[in-house]
Design a protein around this motif. Sequence first.
Motif, short mmCIF file in Angstrom:
data_model
loop_
_atom_site.label_atom_id
_atom_site.label_comp_id
_atom_site.label_asym_id
_atom_site.label_seq_id
_atom_site.Cartn_x
_atom_site.Cartn_y
_atom_site.Cartn_z
N GLU A 6 0.86 -1.14 0.01
CA GLU A 6 0.02 -0.06 0.00
C GLU A 6 0.66 1.38 -0.02
O GLU A 6 0.51 2.31 -0.55
CB GLU A 6 -0.87 0.09 1.19
CG GLU A 6 -2.07 0.74 0.87
CD GLU A 6 -3.26 0.40 2.01
OE1 GLU A 6 -3.36 1.52 2.82
OE2 GLU A 6 -3.74 -0.50 2.15
N HIS A 7 1.87 1.25 0.83
CA HIS A 7 2.75 2.67 0.70
C HIS A 7 3.39 2.74 -0.50
O HIS A 7 3.31 3.83 -0.91
CB HIS A 7 3.82 2.05 1.78
CG HIS A 7 4.91 3.31 1.82
ND1 HIS A 7 4.81 4.48 2.42
CD2 HIS A 7 6.14 3.59 1.50
CE1 HIS A 7 5.83 5.39 2.16
NE2 HIS A 7 6.68 4.46 1.69
N LYS A 8 3.78 1.64 -1.06
CA LYS A 8 4.43 1.85 -2.63
C LYS A 8 3.36 2.23 -3.76
O LYS A 8 3.72 3.01 -4.28
CB LYS A 8 5.22 0.54 -2.96
CG LYS A 8 6.39 0.56 -4.02
CD LYS A 8 6.92 -0.86 -4.00
CE LYS A 8 8.15 -1.08 -3.13
NZ LYS A 8 8.78 -2.35 -3.19
N GLN A 10 1.17 4.11 -3.09
CA GLN A 10 0.63 5.59 -2.69
C GLN A 10 1.89 6.29 -3.46
O GLN A 10 1.47 7.41 -3.94
CB GLN A 10 0.34 5.78 -1.19
CG GLN A 10 -0.80 5.44 -0.86
CD GLN A 10 -1.93 6.12 -1.58
OE1 GLN A 10 -1.99 7.27 -1.90
NE2 GLN A 10 -3.00 5.38 -1.92
#
Length: 196
Positions: A6-8, A10
């Motif tokens: 999810e971080h990547k 975003q």
Amino acid sequence: MRTRDEHKEQLVRQKALELIVHQGFEGFSMQKLAKAAEVSPATLYIYYKDKEDLITGIGIEIGKKFSENVLRDFDSNLPFAEGMRIQWRNRARYAIEHRLETEFFEQIRSSSFREKVMDSFVEDFKSSMGKFVHNAIAHKELNPMPLEVFWSVAYAPLYNLIRFHHEGRSMGGKPFVFSEELMYQTLALVLKALKP
């Protein structure tokens, strides 16, 4: 099979927005995006089928977010002046707080992605705004006019103030900072022009 991070995801979305806003759709590629996000090109395809899927997906997400924000605390049955005040406040807040998304969406509006993106969220928005305008005309708070004329008078002045703010200057290079005072002063003139 690789899993979604999810971080990547975003980060990829943010870098895509930056590249598209600064280089346009023509200057944008999945290769450039992979480099800017410091991921392998293969990583991008975990999140998106291709360049069109990425642009459309981001456009739909921003369109829905814009619509939700603009319609916050808004009711199509409100008196015209009060509804317009809420509309201006919400539109200004969104455009100033989400400058990159706003500039990206402006590019979408004049691209081949327009229909696919707009069709995904515009029905509820159009319905609510259409009812608001029809109510205002029925209550003699608004002159009947073509939609294009209404939008040009009702919202273009606000978006010009926002543009001046983003550029940091107004006519002739004079420094400019957006304020609620200026916004509501402009809105008062707009309401005067629109009322019967």
